[in-house]
Design an enzyme around this catalytic site. Structure first.
Site, mmCIF file in Angstrom:
data_model
loop_
_atom_site.group_PDB
_atom_site.id
_atom_site.type_symbol
_atom_site.label_atom_id
_atom_site.label_comp_id
_atom_site.label_asym_id
_atom_site.label_seq_id
_atom_site.Cartn_x
_atom_site.Cartn_y
_atom_site.Cartn_z
ATOM 1 N N GLU A 299 0.858 -1.188 0.000
ATOM 2 C CA GLU A 299 0.000 0.000 0.000
ATOM 3 C C GLU A 299 0.890 1.233 0.000
ATOM 4 O O GLU A 299 1.791 1.370 0.837
ATOM 5 C CB GLU A 299 -0.922 0.026 1.229
ATOM 6 C CG GLU A 299 -1.791 1.297 1.223
ATOM 7 C CD GLU A 299 -2.851 1.338 2.310
ATOM 8 O OE1 GLU A 299 -2.913 0.404 3.140
ATOM 9 O OE2 GLU A 299 -3.619 2.314 2.331
ATOM 10 N N ASN B 69 -4.254 4.881 -2.437
ATOM 11 C CA ASN B 69 -5.439 5.540 -1.859
ATOM 12 C C ASN B 69 -5.888 6.729 -2.704
ATOM 13 O O ASN B 69 -5.088 7.597 -3.041
ATOM 14 C CB ASN B 69 -5.127 6.056 -0.451
ATOM 15 C CG ASN B 69 -4.853 4.926 0.511
ATOM 16 O OD1 ASN B 69 -5.763 4.230 0.935
ATOM 17 N ND2 ASN B 69 -3.574 4.717 0.823
ATOM 18 N N GLU C 148 -6.908 -5.141 8.201
ATOM 19 C CA GLU C 148 -5.866 -4.152 8.485
ATOM 20 C C GLU C 148 -5.467 -4.215 9.957
ATOM 21 O O GLU C 148 -6.239 -4.709 10.787
ATOM 22 C CB GLU C 148 -6.396 -2.741 8.229
ATOM 23 C CG GLU C 148 -6.766 -2.449 6.796
ATOM 24 C CD GLU C 148 -7.143 -0.977 6.618
ATOM 25 O OE1 GLU C 148 -6.447 -0.313 5.845
ATOM 26 O OE2 GLU C 148 -8.098 -0.515 7.254
HETATM 27 P P1 C2E Z 1 -5.190 3.926 5.535
HETATM 28 O O1 C2E Z 1 -5.448 4.029 4.087
HETATM 29 O O2 C2E Z 1 -6.132 3.152 6.351
HETATM 30 O O3 C2E Z 1 -3.708 3.428 5.708
HETATM 31 C C1 C2E Z 1 -3.334 2.562 6.707
HETATM 32 C C2 C2E Z 1 -2.826 3.310 7.868
HETATM 33 O O4 C2E Z 1 -2.731 2.415 8.961
HETATM 34 C C3 C2E Z 1 -1.396 3.820 7.626
HETATM 35 O O5 C2E Z 1 -1.228 5.006 8.362
HETATM 36 C C4 C2E Z 1 -0.590 2.749 8.267
HETATM 37 O O6 C2E Z 1 0.692 3.202 8.670
HETATM 38 C C5 C2E Z 1 -1.431 2.389 9.442
HETATM 39 N N1 C2E Z 1 -1.156 1.027 9.878
HETATM 40 C C6 C2E Z 1 -0.815 -0.022 9.150
HETATM 41 N N2 C2E Z 1 -0.682 -1.108 9.928
HETATM 42 C C7 C2E Z 1 -0.953 -0.736 11.181
HETATM 43 C C8 C2E Z 1 -0.987 -1.389 12.450
HETATM 44 O O7 C2E Z 1 -0.730 -2.576 12.576
HETATM 45 N N3 C2E Z 1 -1.327 -0.688 13.519
HETATM 46 C C9 C2E Z 1 -1.622 0.652 13.429
HETATM 47 N N4 C2E Z 1 -1.923 1.279 14.527
HETATM 48 N N5 C2E Z 1 -1.591 1.311 12.269
HETATM 49 C C10 C2E Z 1 -1.257 0.616 11.156
HETATM 50 P P2 C2E Z 1 -0.663 6.273 7.691
HETATM 51 O O8 C2E Z 1 0.442 5.988 6.758
HETATM 52 O O9 C2E Z 1 -0.391 7.235 8.788
HETATM 53 O O10 C2E Z 1 -1.877 6.771 6.829
HETATM 54 C C11 C2E Z 1 -3.000 7.221 7.456
HETATM 55 C C12 C2E Z 1 -4.082 7.486 6.482
HETATM 56 O O11 C2E Z 1 -3.768 8.578 5.638
HETATM 57 C C13 C2E Z 1 -4.366 6.361 5.552
HETATM 58 O O12 C2E Z 1 -5.134 5.405 6.181
HETATM 59 C C14 C2E Z 1 -5.092 7.041 4.450
HETATM 60 O O13 C2E Z 1 -6.432 7.230 4.801
HETATM 61 C C15 C2E Z 1 -4.390 8.365 4.412
HETATM 62 N N6 C2E Z 1 -3.399 8.350 3.355
HETATM 63 C C16 C2E Z 1 -2.114 7.977 3.413
HETATM 64 N N7 C2E Z 1 -1.557 8.121 2.209
HETATM 65 C C17 C2E Z 1 -2.510 8.555 1.369
HETATM 66 C C18 C2E Z 1 -2.532 8.898 -0.027
HETATM 67 O O14 C2E Z 1 -1.547 8.782 -0.760
HETATM 68 N N8 C2E Z 1 -3.715 9.345 -0.533
HETATM 69 C C19 C2E Z 1 -4.821 9.441 0.233
HETATM 70 N N9 C2E Z 1 -5.925 9.900 -0.326
HETATM 71 N N10 C2E Z 1 -4.842 9.145 1.527
HETATM 72 C C20 C2E Z 1 -3.688 8.698 2.094
HETATM 73 CA CA CA Z 2 -5.785 2.649 2.594
HETATM 74 CA CA CA Z 3 -7.524 1.597 5.963
#
Ligand code: C2E
Ligand code: CA
Ligand code: CA
Length: 661
Positions: free
Chosen positions: A430, A485, A603
């Site tokens: 991802e 995403n 997830e």
């Molecule tokens: P998401 O799409 O649900 O991405 C997964 C988030 O969960 C990621 O946080 C990831 O680091 C985190 N995660 C993965 N495994 C675990 C785990 O085992 N435990 C916990 N506590 N967290 C975990 P991240 O990278 O901080 O991204 C947060 C959100 O920001 C993403 O949620 C997504 O909604 C958004 N995002 C990130 N990159 C993009 C992007 O390029 N475009 C868009 N539109 N949204 C993005």
């Molecule tokens: Ca996602």
């Molecule tokens: Ca997600």
């Protein structure tokens, strides 16, 4: 009969106008009478008995002065009414008659004394005084006629009976002049009456012309679906409230008032599932409930869609329970077309002057409070707080930094592996945005995305990130796909979606290796456009995933209709798996996905036992810190190499699957 017309008592403005005009002339009339009488009495002192030169004229003059005072005083409220004015006119006519008889009798009594000068003065007194009084009585024709007749007839009779031919001739002269005067006055009065009548007609005409525009104004301020005031009315009323507080500079702080925004939860899903007609009926029913529960000092308006605005002219301690009550009222089940629908309602409140002193600031803050309620305690109601104020400041700093950011240089993409639980190999990665701002340092991706959406530059951010992600995908082994995403605004922009497809087709990468993740919230904004966008990318071979499933509010019906391949279950469900209910939920979702022919990704896998449980529950894919954290492409490649995964050229491509750890 020149003035035989009775006073038109059914025409209030006319009688009132008459008496008001006379009111201005009455003091002059009585003053003229007093002065002339005093002069006549004076010229007869020593010739006539004292009673005629002192007592009687003094009494008459006092009576006349009493009238002067009575008319100089401001008019009573009763005099300005139709009945009051008519009564006053009648009184004036009677009093006029009384004064005419009293003065002429007194003057004729004096005519018997003194020499020709004194007698001549009597004639001059009667002639000039009667004409002066008639002038002043222009607007009271009945009184004028009474005075003219009651002065001239006794004078003529007296002169004739006395046999004084000069007197008789003068009396005839005066009578003639009086008659001509009355005719002229009648014409003048007619003109006056016509003037008042045409002014009244004009007023009526204006009122009639005004009525449709009043109706139009009411329509322009009413929401046709709910019958509530509309957005335009709401902001007009808000400006009026502000003006009432900001008017005069006062040492006392202005009284607070509250601006609230209500937003229905799940309305869009119901609208999409059961159709717009049902949605409209639902809004109508909600409008009726809100109207029934709205009492002063509260105003509720429909701002558009499923959003309602509240103005409460009072402190938040009163406004909050009142607005909470509105939310509860909306929450009660509603029966529509044989369906029983239960909606939620969240509310945000901003208080003047703490939260802002302009309509824009207050509305923005209440919207912000609403946004927080929706994110943290759906169905609740919150007043905009200082903490939210601090958050807004942070957001403003992020927006400022993002506006000047060089996206190419400052944005990066990290990759988190997603495993196939059957083979425990990496099936995809991802792409997750990373922003290192030279001003703010590392900014969380959610903050970046939200700020880019607010600034309207999310499409540029997405395209920059996607280009990076595609570059990285090119160096990953073939079986590994890229999960990317998309934000709601990306789906809504046809240009962006077209550009994304163009970018995919411009590479040698198979579109099958790309998965677009969209959240439920992005779908419910505009289901039709979202579906169209997903169909478009699927038509070139790209797969689609519904992200964060279980946190949004899209209905299961629309889920079935959507062109989806994968369901990504929000990590809150993993945390809940410690309990029996949690495990049942996870199993139920898995069954639902299976019945919709969707693959499932769980997830947030952080422990071995979670991984085992989701695998046993039949989840095809798993993602989480246990399996691998998001990392830069170099780190990902290194990890893959460490695990003997063969990479594409310059690294030779081979492996059908990749296993980490
Ligand atoms: P998401 O799409 O649900 O991405 C997964 C988030 O969960 C990621 O946080 C990831 O680091 C985190 N995660 C993965 N495994 C675990 C785990 O085992 N435990 C916990 N506590 N967290 C975990 P991240 O990278 O901080 O991204 C947060 C959100 O920001 C993403 O949620 C997504 O909604 C958004 N995002 C990130 N990159 C993009 C992007 O390029 N475009 C868009 N539109 N949204 C993005
Ligand atoms: Ca996602
Ligand atoms: Ca997600």
């Amino acid at each position: 009969m020149p003035f035989s017309r009775t006073i038109p008592t059914n025409d209030q403005p006319l009688v009132v106008a008459k008496i008001l005009h006379f009111r201005r002339q009455a003091p002059w009339m009585y003053a003229l009478l007093s002065i002339n009488a005093a002069a006549l009495a004076y010229s007869h002192i020593g010739y006539a008995p004292r009673i005629l030169t002192h007592a009687i004229p003094a009494m008459l003059v006092l009576l006349a002065l009493w009238r002067v005072i009575a008319w100089v005083l401001p008019p009573s409220a009763a005099m300005l009414t139709e009945a009051g004015a008519a009564r006053k006119i009648r009184q004036t006519t009677v009093l006029g008659a009384f004064f005419a008889i009293a003065f002429v009798t007194w003057a004729l009594c004096l005519a018997r004394y003194g020499g020709p000068y004194q007698q001549g003065h009597v004639v001059v007194f009667i002639g000039t005084t009667v004409l002066g009084c008639l002038f002043c009585l222009t607007h009271l024709p009945a009184a004028a006629t009474a005075v003219g007749v009651l002065v001239n007839v006794p004078f003529l009779l007296y002169s004739a009976l006395n046999g004084n031919t000069v007197f008789t001739a003068v009396a005839l002269n005066i009578a003639l002049v009086t008659a001509v005067f009355l005719i002229v006055l009648r014409d003048a009065h007619q003109i006056f009456e016509n003037l008042v009548a045409s002014r009244n007609a004009l007023v009526v005409e204006r009122q009639q012309a005004q009525r449709p525009s009043d109706e139009n104004r009411a329509l322009a301020h009413t929401d046709s679906l709910t019958g509530l005031p509309n957005r335009r009315y709401f902001f007009g009323a808000l400006e009026t409230l502000l003006a009432s507080r900001q008017g005069a500079a006062s040492p006392v702080p202005p009284a607070p008032f509250c601006v609230g925004v209500l937003d229905l939860d799940r309305f869009k899903a119901i609208n999409d599932t059961y159709g717009h007609v049902c949605g409209d009926r639902l809004l109508g029913a909600i409008g009726a409930r809100l109207a029934a529960d709205t009492h002063a000092p509260m105003t509720v308006a429909r701002l558009g869609g499923d959003e309602f605005g509240v103005l409460y002219d009072g402190p938040p301690e009163q406004a909050e329970p009142a607005i909470r009550h509105l939310c509860e009222s909306i929450h009660r089940p509603i029966a529509i077309d044989g369906l029983e629908v239960t909606l939620g309602c969240s509310a945000g409140i901003a208080v003047y002057p703490e939260a802002g002193t302009t309509a824009h600031a207050l509305f923005d803050r209440s919207d912000y409070a609403l946004y927080h309620v929706k994110a943290h305690q759906r169905g609740g109601c919150a007043v905009f707080s200082h903490e939210q104020e601090a958050l807004i400041r942070v957001e403003q700093r992020v927006e400022a930094a993002l506006q000047v950011a060089c996206l190419e240089r400052e944005l990066e993409v990290h990759f988190q592996p997603i495993f196939d639980t059957r083979t425990m190999t990496v099936s995809s990665v991802e792409a997750l945005a990373r922003w290192k701002s030279p001003v703010l340092g590392e900014v969380p991706p959610e903050t970046l995305i939200a700020a880019a959406e607010r600034l309207g530059i999310i499409n540029a951010v997405t395209l920059t990130l996607f280009a990076r992600a595609l570059e990285s995908l090119a160096v990953l082994p073939d079986p590994i796909s890229l999960s990317f995403n998309l934000s709601a605004q990306d789906l809504m922009s046809r240009t962006t979606m077209r550009e994304i497809v163009r970018m995919i087709l411009a590479t040698n990468i198979s579109p099958k290796r790309i998965i677009f993740e969209v959240t439920e919230t992005s779908l419910v904004t505009d289901m039709a456009t979202a579906r169209e966008a997903l169909e478009r990318v699927r038509s070139v071979g790209v797969r689609t995933a519904l992200d964060d499933f279980g946190t949004g509010y899209s209905s299961l019906g629309s889920l079935q209709e959507l062109p989806l391949d994968i369901l990504k279950i929000d990590r809150t469900f993993v945390n809940g798996m410690a309990t029996g209910t949690g495990r049942s939920m996870v199993a139920a979702i898995r069954n639902l996905a299976q019945s919709l022919s969707l693959d499932c990704t769980m997830e947030g896998i952080e422990t071995e036992s979670q991984l085992i449980e989701v695998s046993l529950a039949g989840y095809r894919y798993a993602q989480g810190y246990l399996l691998g954290r998001p990392m830069p492409i170099d780190a990902l490649l290194m990890t893959l190499r460490d695990h003997h995964v063969q990479l594409p050229d310059p690294a030779p491509r081979s492996l059908s699957a990749v296993r980490i750890g």
